[in-house]
Structures are given as C-alpha cells and as structure tokens.
Write an enzyme that holds these catalytic residues in place. Structure first.
Site, PDB file in Angstrom:
ATOM      1  N   GLY A  79       0.823  -1.195   0.000  1.00 24.19           N
ATOM      2  CA  GLY A  79       0.000   0.000   0.000  1.00 24.19           C
ATOM      3  C   GLY A  79       0.862   1.252   0.000  1.00 24.19           C
ATOM      4  O   GLY A  79       2.076   1.197   0.219  1.00 24.19           O
ATOM      5  N   ALA A 150       9.033   5.660   7.344  1.00 22.03           N
ATOM      6  CA  ALA A 150       7.926   5.330   6.444  1.00 22.03           C
ATOM      7  C   ALA A 150       7.351   3.966   6.824  1.00 22.03           C
ATOM      8  O   ALA A 150       8.077   3.076   7.282  1.00 22.03           O
ATOM      9  CB  ALA A 150       8.399   5.315   4.992  1.00 22.03           C
ATOM     10  N   ILE A 151       6.054   3.819   6.601  1.00 27.63           N
ATOM     11  CA  ILE A 151       5.342   2.563   6.860  1.00 27.63           C
ATOM     12  C   ILE A 151       4.615   2.156   5.583  1.00 27.63           C
ATOM     13  O   ILE A 151       3.942   2.978   4.952  1.00 27.63           O
ATOM     14  CB  ILE A 151       4.298   2.723   7.989  1.00 27.63           C
ATOM     15  CG1 ILE A 151       4.940   3.202   9.287  1.00 27.63           C
ATOM     16  CG2 ILE A 151       3.531   1.418   8.193  1.00 27.63           C
ATOM     17  CD1 ILE A 151       5.760   2.186  10.013  1.00 27.63           C
ATOM     18  N   GLY A 152       4.760   0.909   5.185  1.00 30.12           N
ATOM     19  CA  GLY A 152       4.023   0.397   4.032  1.00 30.12           C
ATOM     20  C   GLY A 152       3.868  -1.107   4.169  1.00 30.12           C
ATOM     21  O   GLY A 152       4.857  -1.813   4.385  1.00 30.12           O
ATOM     22  N   GLY A 163       6.908  -3.456   5.564  1.00 34.05           N
ATOM     23  CA  GLY A 163       7.069  -3.049   6.952  1.00 34.05           C
ATOM     24  C   GLY A 163       7.390  -1.577   7.098  1.00 34.05           C
ATOM     25  O   GLY A 163       6.546  -0.728   6.811  1.00 34.05           O
ATOM     26  N   SER A 165      10.681   1.729   7.232  1.00 34.81           N
ATOM     27  CA  SER A 165      12.053   2.197   7.021  1.00 34.81           C
ATOM     28  C   SER A 165      12.277   3.392   7.925  1.00 34.81           C
ATOM     29  O   SER A 165      11.361   4.173   8.189  1.00 34.81           O
ATOM     30  CB  SER A 165      12.303   2.570   5.559  1.00 34.81           C
ATOM     31  OG  SER A 165      11.442   3.616   5.146  1.00 34.81           O
ATOM     32  N   CYS A 181       5.608   9.621  -0.325  1.00 37.02           N
ATOM     33  CA  CYS A 181       4.286   9.214   0.157  1.00 37.02           C
ATOM     34  C   CYS A 181       3.189  10.189  -0.247  1.00 37.02           C
ATOM     35  O   CYS A 181       2.123  10.243   0.374  1.00 37.02           O
ATOM     36  CB  CYS A 181       4.300   9.033   1.680  1.00 37.02           C
ATOM     37  SG  CYS A 181       5.479   7.777   2.217  1.00 37.02           S
TER      38      CYS A 181
END
Length: 225
Positions: A79, A150-152, A163, A165, A181
């Site tokens: 995502g 960052a979350i993905g 996960g 970074s 993002c």
C-alpha cells in the site's frame, strides 16, 4: 551484533543483513516467504536490511509524483505511494501470520508504528503518528514537522509483508526525486540531521530489545488495552 536478545521467540526468524540487498531480490524473497508462511511451510520472519538507491511505487502511486527517476523504480505491491530506499536507511520487513494473533490489519499497522516510535525515543527523538499522514513524524531542525520513518504493508492470506524504514543517515537529497508518500508540504529528516549518530548495529539492538512489546501488542485488537 554477535548475539540476538534472549527474549526473542525462536518461532520467528530474526535476520540481519550487513551488505545492501537489491530491492527486487528482497521483494522476490519476501513474496516466496509470505506464501510459505501462509502454507505452514516456513517460520515467520523479521528481516533488517539496507537497499541500494531505489524508488518503490505502492498501489496508490501517482505518476506525477515521480519527479526525477534518477534511480531504478520498482512496483512494490504494498500500500501507499512512492518511497525512497537507500544507503543509511534501515529497513525492516515484517512477515507475520495474523491468523495466530488478532486478525486486525489496523492494529498491526498501529503496533508497527509504535515499535518504531518507541525505539526512536530510546535515542532521545520524540516522534509520533499524524492523523491523515502515513509514516513516523518528528520535529526537524527548523522546528517544522518532518518524516523520519515510512510505513508500508501488504497482507496476503493474513500474512504480512513489507514493513517500515527509518532514516538513520541517508542522503536526504535522494528524496527529492519523488513526492515522498504523496505529501508535498512536509520535509524528510534523519537521525543524523537531528544530530544523533546511530549505526545499524546500535539501532538493531534497540529495536530488537523492544520486539517483545511489539509482538504482545499484536495479540489484542487495536484500541484494546
């Protein structure tokens, strides 16, 4: 790191790579491992690594947000929108079977964010979630909010992929090739820019020391104390 903390469960593989791992190779391995975990043929995995410079595109990435494709661009399948990965940034891929825990996607993301926020706090950096803006945020050197992590994620058959970074000491100019993002009005920062020197080994030790708290948070639905 010579030895992993004794508190880490052996049912999960805890992997650390010191040499940079090409993004496509990591993505292929994650995809295969995700399927194997879902089939009951492999252990869950938490993988800490670094990538050579790359821009990754999430499922919501808009072409207009790719400003200067100076590095390879890879469709990530997670995502989110465009993200940069590169040297000096610690990446954590978290492949866990949520069927064994609370089947709560929002709760998983919340716990992942909390894991990073708590670890940053161990280095004296206050960070937070921000409503409507994905990622981990803190106060930059100019006093403005900036993204430090960052979350993905992607979830297939209730097994997580991708996960987070965290910017330890990357070249921040590399982020200028994208709108990170999809958020134009806020900048990107790093521990190094904030005057905090943290190498991968030191970061990994602090992160893994808090792993039991992260795993415990996954056993209850989001919002449940």
């Amino acid at each position: 790191m010579d030895k992993l903390p004794d508190s880490l469960p052996e049912s999960i593989e805890w992997r650390r790579d010191d040499a940079p791992v090409p993004y496509r190779a990591a993505l292929d391995e994650m995809t295969a491992r995700n399927a194997a975990i879902a089939a009951g043929e492999a252990r869950e995995l938490v993988w800490l690594l670094e990538h050579p410079p790359v821009y990754t595109a999430g499922t919501s990435a808009a072409v207009a947000e790719l400003l200067d494709p100076r590095f390879e661009v890879v469709e990530a399948g997670r995502g989110g929108r465009y993200t940069y990965h590169g040297p000096g940034q610690r990446v954590g891929y978290v492949l866990l079977d949520l069927k064994r825990r609370a089947r709560d996607v929002r709760g998983f993301v919340h716990a992942l964010e909390g894991w990073v926020i708590a670890t940053l706090g161990d280095f004296g950096v206050e960070s937070w979630r921000s409503e409507g803006r994905i990622g981990i945020w803190c106060r930059d050197t100019d006093g403005r909010e900036a993204k430090i992590g960052a979350i993905g994620v992607r979830i297939r058959r209730w097994v997580t992929m991708h996960g987070f970074s965290v910017n330890l000491a990357p070249d921040l100019s590399h982020f200028s090739g994208i709108v990170p993002c999809g958020i134009e009005e806020f900048g990107v920062t790093s521990l190094q820019k904030l005057g905090v020197a943290v190498d991968f080994d030191t970061w990994d030790r602090a992160l893994l020391a808090r792993a039991p708290e992260f795993l415990a948070a996954l056993d209850k639905p989001c919002g449940q104390e």
